[in-house]
Structure formats: C-alpha cells, structure tokens
Design a protein around this motif. Sequence first.
Motif, mmCIF file in Angstrom:
data_model
loop_
_atom_site.group_PDB
_atom_site.id
_atom_site.type_symbol
_atom_site.label_atom_id
_atom_site.label_comp_id
_atom_site.label_asym_id
_atom_site.label_seq_id
_atom_site.Cartn_x
_atom_site.Cartn_y
_atom_site.Cartn_z
ATOM 1 N N UNK A 65 -50.042 24.242 -35.490
ATOM 2 C CA UNK A 65 -48.941 23.588 -36.203
ATOM 3 C C UNK A 65 -48.816 22.130 -35.783
ATOM 4 N N UNK A 66 -48.975 21.856 -34.493
ATOM 5 C CA UNK A 66 -48.909 20.487 -34.006
ATOM 6 C C UNK A 66 -50.008 19.631 -34.633
ATOM 7 N N UNK A 67 -51.225 20.171 -34.690
ATOM 8 C CA UNK A 67 -52.335 19.448 -35.308
ATOM 9 C C UNK A 67 -52.058 19.188 -36.791
ATOM 10 N N UNK A 68 -51.611 20.203 -37.505
ATOM 11 C CA UNK A 68 -51.322 20.031 -38.928
ATOM 12 C C UNK A 68 -50.228 18.996 -39.148
ATOM 13 N N UNK A 69 -49.212 19.014 -38.306
ATOM 14 C CA UNK A 69 -48.097 18.091 -38.464
ATOM 15 C C UNK A 69 -48.473 16.666 -38.089
ATOM 16 N N UNK A 70 -49.101 16.489 -36.924
ATOM 17 C CA UNK A 70 -49.340 15.141 -36.408
ATOM 18 C C UNK A 70 -50.606 14.480 -36.928
#
Length: 156
Positions: A45-50
Amino acid sequence: MRRYLAVGLDCYLCLVTVGLLARPYVDTAGVTEAAGLLLGPALAFSFLNHVVLTALTGAGAGKLIMGIRVVRLPDAGRPGPWSLLLRWLYGLCWLPLQPWYGLRSLLSGPGVLPRTSLWNGGNGEPHTDPLGLRQVRHSDLTAHRAAVAATAPAHR
C-alpha cells in the motif's frame, strides 16, 4: 502543518486498509504469519500510494486530500517514477532511524552531534529532499504555472 496532516492521513489509510485486508486471517495465523500478513500489505500500500499514485496524480492520497503536490525542482514539473521509487526507498530507510538520531543527539548534549545530515541534501537547508523534490500547495503550484505561462514569449 499540511505536510504532517498528509502523513497522518497516509498512515491512517494504510493502517485501516491493511487491517481490513488482514483481519480475516490474523486470528488463525501464528505471530510470524500475522506479522507477514500486516507487513506485506503495508509495504504494498505504501508503494502504491507514494510511487504509483504520486506518479499518476502528482501526490499520494494524504497529499491529495490536503491539497499538496510533489514537484521536481527547478522546473516544478511532475517527478518521474524512478525518482519517486528512490524517494520511497530512502524514506523507508530514513524514517525508522529518526528515534536513534533523536536519542543520540539527546544523550550527547545540545549542538554536539547533528540529528542527521542525510535529509538536508548537503546544502544545510533543513527538510530538503535528497532527490530535488518539493512538496508545495496545489494553489501555489497553479499560481506559479499561470505566472510562468504569462511571462513566456508567445510562439507563432
């Protein structure tokens, strides 16, 4: 203050999403499996968001809500996926070390050791992104682009 609220929103959205995804499986999993069930989706989720969302829209979810955009200096353009990936990886390595830097500077006394010299980009300016990216308010970015367009010579 907007940046801090955006980070808080990102963390909240990540925790809620990961919690909802992992909830059905955590009860039957052991401790190590539960940690993997939580850590894996949190990183995804962090990768997708950032990285992905910022490459597509110019900001992650929290920044979009708070009206902030990530821009590349000096031209205020949208950053590329490679620089966003490096920034995300750098953040994953930098953020967990902040308690250590705080404790180290607290124990060594005021002014003896700097908290960290990595994040200031070598120019002494605090909060400077090491990859030349900045977070700016969307309204300021729009005004900047309008001013640049007004002063640019007309092409025939």
